[in-house]
Design an enzyme around this catalytic site. Structure first.
Site, short mmCIF file in Angstrom:
data_model
loop_
_atom_site.label_atom_id
_atom_site.label_comp_id
_atom_site.label_asym_id
_atom_site.label_seq_id
_atom_site.Cartn_x
_atom_site.Cartn_y
_atom_site.Cartn_z
N LYS A 30 0.82 -1.23 0.00
CA LYS A 30 0.00 0.00 0.00
C LYS A 30 0.84 1.26 0.00
O LYS A 30 0.48 2.24 -0.64
CB LYS A 30 -1.03 -0.02 1.12
CG LYS A 30 -0.56 0.48 2.45
CD LYS A 30 -1.59 0.26 3.50
CE LYS A 30 -0.93 -0.08 4.79
NZ LYS A 30 -0.43 0.93 5.63
N ARG A 44 -6.58 3.93 12.49
CA ARG A 44 -6.11 2.57 12.79
C ARG A 44 -7.11 1.85 13.68
O ARG A 44 -6.98 0.64 13.88
CB ARG A 44 -4.78 2.65 13.53
CG ARG A 44 -3.55 2.38 12.65
CD ARG A 44 -2.39 2.19 13.55
NE ARG A 44 -1.11 1.78 13.11
CZ ARG A 44 -0.25 2.37 12.30
NH1 ARG A 44 -0.58 3.43 11.63
NH2 ARG A 44 0.95 1.91 12.10
N ARG A 46 12.99 -8.73 3.23
CA ARG A 46 13.26 -7.31 3.42
C ARG A 46 14.57 -7.10 4.19
O ARG A 46 14.80 -7.74 5.21
CB ARG A 46 12.08 -6.72 4.20
CG ARG A 46 12.04 -5.23 4.22
CD ARG A 46 10.64 -4.77 4.48
NE ARG A 46 10.28 -4.87 5.90
CZ ARG A 46 9.30 -4.17 6.44
NH1 ARG A 46 8.59 -3.34 5.71
NH2 ARG A 46 9.00 -4.32 7.70
N ARG A 80 14.84 -7.49 9.98
CA ARG A 80 14.20 -7.15 11.26
C ARG A 80 13.69 -8.41 11.95
O ARG A 80 13.17 -9.31 11.30
CB ARG A 80 13.01 -6.21 11.01
CG ARG A 80 13.41 -4.76 11.03
CD ARG A 80 12.30 -3.86 10.58
NE ARG A 80 10.99 -4.20 11.13
CZ ARG A 80 9.91 -3.44 10.97
NH1 ARG A 80 9.99 -2.30 10.29
NH2 ARG A 80 8.76 -3.79 11.47
N ARG A 99 1.97 -11.81 13.25
CA ARG A 99 1.55 -10.43 12.97
C ARG A 99 0.32 -10.41 12.07
O ARG A 99 -0.56 -9.58 12.22
CB ARG A 99 2.69 -9.65 12.30
CG ARG A 99 3.79 -9.23 13.25
CD ARG A 99 5.01 -8.76 12.50
NE ARG A 99 4.82 -7.50 11.80
CZ ARG A 99 5.67 -7.04 10.86
NH1 ARG A 99 6.74 -7.71 10.54
NH2 ARG A 99 5.44 -5.89 10.27
P1 AMP Z 1 3.93 3.41 10.89
O1 AMP Z 1 5.03 4.13 10.15
O2 AMP Z 1 2.61 3.51 10.21
O3 AMP Z 1 4.31 1.99 11.23
O4 AMP Z 1 3.74 4.17 12.28
C1 AMP Z 1 4.82 4.31 13.19
C2 AMP Z 1 4.29 4.59 14.59
O5 AMP Z 1 3.52 5.80 14.61
C3 AMP Z 1 3.35 3.54 15.16
O6 AMP Z 1 4.02 2.48 15.76
C4 AMP Z 1 2.56 4.35 16.17
O7 AMP Z 1 3.34 4.58 17.33
C5 AMP Z 1 2.41 5.69 15.47
N1 AMP Z 1 1.15 5.77 14.66
C6 AMP Z 1 1.06 5.80 13.30
N2 AMP Z 1 -0.23 5.91 12.92
C7 AMP Z 1 -0.96 5.95 14.06
C8 AMP Z 1 -2.36 6.05 14.33
N3 AMP Z 1 -3.28 6.10 13.35
N4 AMP Z 1 -2.75 6.07 15.63
C9 AMP Z 1 -1.87 6.01 16.62
N5 AMP Z 1 -0.54 5.92 16.44
C10 AMP Z 1 -0.07 5.88 15.17
#
Ligand code: AMP
Length: 222
Positions: free
Chosen positions: A13, A88, A122, A155, A166
């Site tokens: 995505k 989310r 990855r 990772r 996951r």
């Molecule tokens: P990502 O790059 O999407 O994996 O996001 C990295 C981190 O940002 C996550 O582990 C959360 O700590 C925070 N985060 C991103 N999107 C959200 C969201 N919609 N609600 C709450 N925390 C978020």
């Protein structure tokens, strides 16, 4: 065109969001990227967000709403946007609803084996965090980053048995959110099992036709 891209890591995505932002002429807003910028700020909010992200926890719904609100009020969002990583949870979806009317929700999917292979291959740079792949997007020198020459690694949570867990957890967690948008009649599935270089043009056309109202579903792209 106020579009949400949903789906778990490894599903493509983020890659397709980057492509579609050019094709549709609207910005790609990644909640993770937005938060990483906020976390760099020398402010109370910056410090709070940095602390939460370091622990891998979710930022509170109120903070998220405020950050997203400010971003989508920028002039470049006038024609619309692609939102990725937010909402989310079903609660965040309800809060977003009070702010803006979402027009399309695309749920990106792939078979479990495809995701396990994509994430399992990855390679992440220990320094600048650039991403490579053992078979697809190979680094020029084995196990070395093309950009900063730091060592690459796999990772811990990309190992196959962890990815399986996951996947199960993600399906469980995302269900209320998907149900919410399904109930609103906005949800459409897009299934991508083939590598990007084989089907990129078809994916772009199908997404464009859908968000421009020329078709009413997407489905698997082969
Ligand atoms: P990502 O790059 O999407 O994996 O996001 C990295 C981190 O940002 C996550 O582990 C959360 O700590 C925070 N985060 C991103 N999107 C959200 C969201 N919609 N609600 C709450 N925390 C978020």
């Amino acid at each position: 065109m106020k579009i949400l891209f949903m789906g778990m890591p490894g599903v493509g995505k983020g890659t397709y969001a980057q492509i579609m932002k050019e094709e549709l002429g609207i910005p790609h807003i990644s909640s993770g990227d937005l938060l990483r910028d906020v976390a760099k700020q020398d402010s109370d909010l910056g410090k709070t967000v940095a602390g939460i992200m370091k622990q891998g926890k979710l930022v509170s719904d109120d903070i998220m709403l405020e950050i997203i609100k400010q971003r989508i009020q920028q002039p470049d969002c006038e024609k619309g946007f692609i939102l990725d990583g937010y909402p989310r949870t079903a609660e965040q979806a309800k809060m977003l609803n009070s702010l803006v009317e979402i027009t399309h929700v695309l749920h990106f999917k792939a078979d479990d084996e495809v995701i396990i292979d994509r994430l399992g291959g990855r390679l992440v740079c220990k320094g600048c965090k650039s991403i490579f792949h053992k078979t697809g997007n190979k680094p020029k020198v084995e196990w070395k980053c093309d950009h900063c020459s730091t060592e690459l690694h796999t990772r811990e949570d990309d190992k196959p048995h962890v990815v399986k867990q996951r996947l199960e957890l993600d399906a469980e967690k995302s269900k209320p959110l998907l149900d919410h948008y399904n109930g609103e009649g906005l949800l459409v599935e897009i299934v991508i099992n083939k590598p990007i270089h084989d089907i990129k043009d078809k994916v772009v056309k199908r997404i464009k036709d859908y968000v421009e109202g020329k078709s009413d579903s997407i489905g698997e792209i082969e």
